[in-house]
Write an enzyme that holds these catalytic residues in place. Sequence first.
Site: not given
Length: 573
Positions: A42-43, A286-287, A81
């Site tokens: 994540e992130d 996710d980004h 997300c």
Amino acid sequence: MLRIGTCFFCSFLLCLSCGKDKHNPQEPEKLPPPNIIWFVAEDISPRFACFGDTLALTPAIDAIANKGIVYQNAFTVAGVCAPSRSSMITGCYPSSIGTQHMRQAKGVLPMPGVPSYNAVPPPEIKAFPELLRENGYWTATYRKLDYQFGNPFTIWDTISDTPSWRMRSKEDKKRPFFIYHTYEITHEINIWPDSTKTNFFKENHIDLATLAPDVLQRPPLDSLGRKIKLSDITLPPYYPDTDLARDHIQRLYYNAMRMDQQIAKVLADLKEDGLEDNTILFFMSDHGDCLPRGKRWLYDSGIKSPLIIYMPPKYLPKGFKQPGNDSNLYSYIDLPPTVLEMAGVKIPDWMQGKSILTELHKKPREYIYAARDRMDNRYDVRRAIRSKNYKYIKNFEPEKPYQQQITFLERMPLMHQILEMKKQGKLNAVQSAWLADSKPEDELYDIIKDPYEIHNLAKDTSLATVKNKMEKDLMAWMDAIHDMYKIDEKDQAEKAWPEGIQPKTNPVTFKREDKKLILNCDTPGASIAYREKGAKRWEIYTHPIETQNKNIPVEAKAVRYGYEASEQTTFTK
């Protein structure tokens, strides 16, 4: 119409046939479908050695990269997300299927005036793991879903804190598997100091026992194998040079190292179970970075993400070489059709992504596209188009501030510090530009010369041709995908959930015909699943069920994405 992923398997057969005795020709052996695992951070941006950043010690991720293909220019379709994850599971742009706002279901923080609902995508849209299940795969995922259209029961066999192929039943062990791991340790909130997090949890009545296992059980710093000095960290020019800014980035590196230990455990289990030669591995995020002017933004800091794919040699298609680097442009909507092709599953025509193995191998992308819509409690419509050399951003609401007041983001100590320094006049022109009270309608950046996207060249007459073409191509893409940017979210929510009430999928009906059982649901786009009474696994219904010499009752349910699932119905002979 369906795009059929046959080229991938043709290459398998060709490679295998080369090893046959030419004097004793035989039919080429068909390979079994591969197992496939996604490791999804994540992130986080590409802060790993294979992308040129060696501060974090991540031997497990490095091991995947050292034998796989590293994609140096991979991008998510949003810098946050839930919209991004909706594209990763469907292969469609969020603003074309109604999953573009962050977030649409009720969240932790109250958002007065913002509707709470599930998106209801067009009826043909399905999550790609459901398509895998239709074709014999066993699927499992970590508990964080975040697709914006609810949790259709037809997508996953198992949802768990620790998804594993070892969870398969005895009957399912013969099935290939697809597993989607998510690592919350790198999430935005985990670069906050523990005291800030604890206060946030108390204020919002969050039970600490419900936190992600990898957050509750994070490895201590002295177990990570490397200490990172604040002085070693490179700060982007749009941050003030403070210890707090360096501290937040240091925390992100350490959390990446913690995540790596979890990935290493999965890889060790694969080896122990003798599955390495049959399992394709993906590593991604996710980004981009969970930092100010990163997450939620359309600059590369928000959408450029790591992507590594390893295919065991027997599954490596012709024309691909491992280890290797690929500098072509890829969008994360390309991942679902790529997985389907790897699995030998037909790629639906409605998917907007393109397979990395065939379509994009033959004709690389000229552009990737990204979008920003509502972020938590603030609306702002922005769209971006990026080539290898330039990025053009269209701000449809230039009168709104660049950095709007987003409650969750402003709990981050670094964001709070930056805003305080702005009030005190302690930021330079570059550090304060992205905090302006309004923004230009057009932004154009030379990515090669200006990787931090600081110098807006939209008014540079020497680049007018570039700017005009990219603007035209952006608007053409928006038209092609039927971008919903002009639709008020309240109208979108009312269409999905009339009067704020979630629709319920109609029950499945049965019809017996020629010793076959025909199932039907008159809710358009509903996925139907069935099982013999007493069975655990729901099978995806695709064609009439043979019932000859069977007296076992059949149970069925259906769900339209975004709707409540139907009641269960049962057919008895």
